[in-house]
Design an enzyme around this catalytic site. Structure first.
Site, PDB file in Angstrom:
ATOM      1  CG  HIS A   1      -0.133   0.278   2.504  1.00 29.41           C
ATOM      2  ND1 HIS A   1       0.694  -0.664   3.089  1.00 29.41           N
ATOM      3  CD2 HIS A   1      -0.033   1.392   3.306  1.00 29.41           C
ATOM      4  CE1 HIS A   1       1.261  -0.150   4.169  1.00 29.41           C
ATOM      5  NE2 HIS A   1       0.826   1.077   4.323  1.00 29.41           N
TER       6      HIS A   1
ATOM      7  CG  ASP B   1       1.780   5.222   4.707  1.00 20.96           C
ATOM      8  OD1 ASP B   1       1.249   4.100   4.748  1.00 20.96           O
ATOM      9  OD2 ASP B   1       2.901   5.473   5.196  1.00 20.96           O
TER      10      ASP B   1
ATOM     11  CG  HIS C   1       5.255   1.307   2.551  1.00 20.74           C
ATOM     12  ND1 HIS C   1       4.683   2.399   1.920  1.00 20.74           N
ATOM     13  CD2 HIS C   1       4.753   1.312   3.811  1.00 20.74           C
ATOM     14  CE1 HIS C   1       3.886   3.041   2.760  1.00 20.74           C
ATOM     15  NE2 HIS C   1       3.902   2.391   3.912  1.00 20.74           N
TER      16      HIS C   1
ATOM     17  NE  ARG D   1       8.820  -4.987  11.473  1.00 19.70           N
ATOM     18  CZ  ARG D   1       8.053  -3.996  11.017  1.00 19.70           C
ATOM     19  NH1 ARG D   1       6.732  -4.105  11.047  1.00 19.70           N
ATOM     20  NH2 ARG D   1       8.594  -2.895  10.528  1.00 19.70           N
TER      21      ARG D   1
END
Length: 403
Positions: free
Chosen positions: A268, A270, A324, A334
């Protein structure tokens, strides 16, 4: 539902995706069906309790499977983004500032990612923000769900975004909240945490209140550097975002024993203006550049900055909002802290006049307000590589309905 009932222009969007990213075919299911009065399809029965999911035997739950085109393997290469020392903005060394602006300019013209060091954010505050993630994500699932994000909103808890989507779910939990840059309250985040999670989360709210305040100040410094790099009044973007309404998001990606079949965050761009990210040392952030996925190296002392769709429009398309994604790890959890910089919702998004006049440029995007784009991404569309183009088509469609 037939393909014709998708947002107008879906076929051209798919063609654009293939021409821009020939090695990766993004799934058309990121489009949300219309009319907009219909709610998005939800997974009423699915609750993302990561502990239980990890104990499941057999196949990965189908809701978390991603198309093979989205799961193109990484090349193991790293992005060569610049590391910019922001200390120069405090000491006023104009020569060093010009050099830093050139680094930022070159990165933003190509992919929109860079990292900053000497950014002025206290490392102890960053550490405290990470420590408080457990105060949120280790809560019993029933308590987290009591703070669930409301439909069409952004604030609150989300488990794999199962409240919004029914397929291609991300393997993560998030907790998001708004931060008004010029709120009359100096405890807005504390008040929110206490209201949705209880008084025992008061200190957690206080930590994130301080973190958001630091992010706001940092964002304005970066906006000044971006203005210098574009050759416009260095205060232009600082003024534009001074009274903004930004979004803070805490991310938790549990380990996944089928990490090759799913994603922590799908491909996607942002929709917001600027993203300020701190990622832990596990890694997983990747950027699609030169037709391949490149990893963004985790640096404990640095913050990752990337251009969003709204700032791309503010730069008249010069600076890139790049595709990204985030991978999940088979063995390690994570975590990341993300601050999405946004203007005040009623601000009209348009590039500064002197940016257009310098090179006699034509406008590449029509005027819009952040509130309209925000509504589009929260209620009508799942962010992908063509969010901005799809938004303008939707906006035109909405306008024609009133003619």
């Amino acid at each position: 539902m037939q393909a014709a009932s998708y947002i107008y222009g879906a076929a051209s969007i798919q063609i654009m995706q293939k021409s821009m990213f020939p090695l990766m075919e993004l799934s058309g299911s990121t489009l949300v069906h219309y009319p907009s009065s219909q709610p998005q399809e939800e997974n009423e029965g699915l609750v993302f309790d990561s502990t239980n999911l990890l104990q499941m035997q057999g196949d990965m739950p189908k809701e978390f499977l991603w198309p093979s085109g989205d799961l193109v393997n990484t090349t193991q290469e790293e992005l060569k983004e610049p590391l910019v020392d922001l200390g120069i903005m405090r000491n006023g060394d104009e020569g060093a500032i010009a050099n830093a602006a050139e680094l930022v300019r070159n990165a933003c013209l190509k992919h929109g990612f860079f990292q900053v060091v000497n950014h002025g954010v206290d490392p102890n505050l960053i550490d405290a923000a990470y420590q408080q993630l457990d105060s949120i994500f280790k809560l019993p699932i029933a308590r987290k769900l009591s703070a669930k994000r409301k439909p069409g909103g952004v604030s609150g808890y989300s488990g794999a975004h199962a409240d919004r989507y029914s397929s291609k779910l991300p393997w993560k939990e998030t907790f998001s909240f708004l931060y008004a840059h010029q709120s009359i309250s100096n405890s807005q985040i504390v008040d929110y945490f206490v209201s949705v999670l209880g008084e025992d989360l008061h200190y957690t709210g206080l930590v994130y209140q301080k973190y958001c305040e630091a992010m706001k100040e940092l964002s304005l410094v970066i906006m000044e550097l971006l203005a210098i790099s574009l050759g416009v009044d260095r205060e232009h973007y600082r003024r534009f975002f001074q009274d903004g309404d930004s979004i803070m998001r805490c991310n938790y990606y549990p380990p996944c024993n089928s990490a090759n079949l799913t994603l922590g965050t799908g491909p996607h761009t942002d929709p917001t203006s600027l993203t300020i990210l701190h990622q832990d040392q596990v890694g997983g952030l990747e950027v699609f550049v030169d037709n391949k996925w490149l990893a963004v190296r985790p640096r404990s002392e640095a913050l990752v900055i990337n251009i969003g769709d709204t700032f791309m429009a503010l730069s008249n398309g010069r600076y890139k909002s790049c595709l990204h994604r985030a991978l999940v790890n088979t063995y390690k959890e994570r975590r990341s802290l993300v601050y999405f910089v946004c203007p005040r919702e009623d601000k009209v998004v348009r590039p500064p006049e002197n940016l257009l006049c310098t090179n006699n440029e034509e406008r590449k995007y029509p005027d819009f307000t952040w509130s309209n784009l925000f509504e589009f991404t929260q209620k009508h569309y799942r962010a992908d590589v063509t969010t901005l183009q799809s938004f303008f088509q939707w906006q035109c469609q909405c306008s024609s309905n009133f003619i």
